[in-house]
Scaffold this motif. Sequence first.
Motif, PDB file in Angstrom:
ATOM      1  N   UNK A 121       0.809  -0.970  -0.089  1.00 27.90           N
ATOM      2  CA  UNK A 121       0.073  -0.109   0.093  1.00 27.90           C
ATOM      3  C   UNK A 121       0.990   1.186   0.113  1.00 27.90           C
ATOM      4  N   UNK A 122       2.085   1.461   0.744  1.00 31.45           N
ATOM      5  CA  UNK A 122       2.886   2.525   0.750  1.00 31.45           C
ATOM      6  C   UNK A 122       3.392   2.680  -0.767  1.00 31.45           C
ATOM      7  N   UNK A 123       3.778   1.612  -1.134  1.00 34.04           N
ATOM      8  CA  UNK A 123       4.424   1.776  -2.681  1.00 34.04           C
ATOM      9  C   UNK A 123       3.308   2.242  -3.685  1.00 34.04           C
ATOM     10  N   UNK A 124       2.247   1.712  -3.476  1.00 37.55           N
ATOM     11  CA  UNK A 124       1.039   2.293  -4.391  1.00 37.55           C
ATOM     12  C   UNK A 124       0.775   3.787  -4.153  1.00 37.55           C
ATOM     13  N   UNK A 125       0.795   4.391  -2.779  1.00 36.67           N
ATOM     14  CA  UNK A 125       0.308   5.620  -2.366  1.00 36.67           C
ATOM     15  C   UNK A 125       1.475   6.587  -2.680  1.00 36.67           C
ATOM     16  N   UNK A 126       2.714   5.879  -2.355  1.00 35.99           N
ATOM     17  CA  UNK A 126       3.905   6.877  -2.738  1.00 35.99           C
ATOM     18  C   UNK A 126       4.027   7.421  -4.412  1.00 35.99           C
ATOM     19  N   UNK A 127       3.509   6.214  -5.155  1.00 41.46           N
ATOM     20  CA  UNK A 127       3.788   6.413  -6.594  1.00 41.46           C
ATOM     21  C   UNK A 127       2.634   7.459  -6.917  1.00 41.46           C
ATOM     22  N   UNK A 128       1.504   7.620  -6.517  1.00 39.38           N
ATOM     23  CA  UNK A 128       0.428   8.381  -6.592  1.00 39.38           C
ATOM     24  C   UNK A 128       0.989   9.895  -6.192  1.00 39.38           C
TER      25      UNK A 128
END
Length: 408
Positions: A121-128
């Motif tokens: 989830x951190x990886x996806x939110x960071x990318x966004x």
Amino acid sequence: MAAANAGDVSDVLETPLLDAERPNLLQKISEQGGYAYVSMAVLAAAGDFRAAEAAREMAWEQLHSGPWHSVLPIWRDAYSMACLHVAKFYYANADFREALRVLDLGLIMGGMVLRKDLDSAVKRASAKESSLRVSEEASGKAECRIIREELDEAEVLEILPKKSLSCEIVGKRSALSLEGFLRDYFMTGTPIIISDCMAHWPARTKWHDMDYLKRVAGYRTVPVEVGRNYLHPEWKQELITFSQFLERIQSNDCTSAGPTYLAQHPLFDQIQELRKDIIIPDYCFAGGGELRSLNAWFGPAGTVTPLHHDPHHNILAQVIGKKYIRLYPASLSEELYPHTESMLSNSSQKMMLKVDLENIDEKEFPKVQELEFMDCILEEGEMLYIPPKWWHYVRSLTKSLSVSFWWS
């Protein structure tokens, strides 16, 4: 925040591990009397944001109901679960910074069962969050760097404990071979400074750039210590963003309670972008060992770690800045007046001393001033090997970014 809004968004945080483990986790929480939490968690999974926040608050209260080591592991997993539920709503409403804040709290305070979901989830939110951020490079802003600081030896000696740099200076070897390290230092249990072995680390150049650090980790939440040291009565802990922490370092901002220190924190497990900037030294596999802990020690000049010893082999890598370190061998433990009980810190046993090197009470601790020790100033780009159970005192002389590697 309306729950209905979240349901209209196709791009959602997926939590396959939580979906699979939820019945088992809720059963365990019920067995510990967490019926109210279970009720809120069920509503949260069905799309109720207020219930998700309520569940997170209940778990938070359990985490702070007594000493950390007495908290039941299931409540740490309960906190992770609630953080994932809350983060889903922020993510679905495009509030990616708030989603990251909540997810970081789950990583810092939560258990390990749902760790893969939190990391994903951190990886996806960071990318966004990164895709929406206005490029600082395009703004024409002046580059902000951590400048190498020169030290005046006379001024340094004034702030260090008595007799500093007057006994035996820790030896230094350049590009020491693994065989030489094993034979001369690991097997004999002797401290040594190793130079010229970190030049290939991306961190050696990247971490001087404050804008880079803010760009890759600025909106992440980290735990910091505020105060002279963790034995001081006014010492406290805070949760702030990494950007806020870096600003305190850059401005040398010290509150009335003392400097802010990101100390002995597994930052590189939490923020993978920074983990890519460092490389585990080959020395950490000496003796067929296993890496136990990889921690960050970031702070301004003046941060202090009081005299203590650790149970593992330790390499302290000085990426940015300079530190003074004093070492006493384990054979002098009784003369150093250790506490009769150990202190737990970050799940690793740490033995503390009653004596404060910076303000020694000669009547209460008459032996300390006469003890022989080794010490050094660890320069930028150098590593210090500290054998197990060697007592060590550490003081930052400049802004300092260090990494410690513990292995068994």
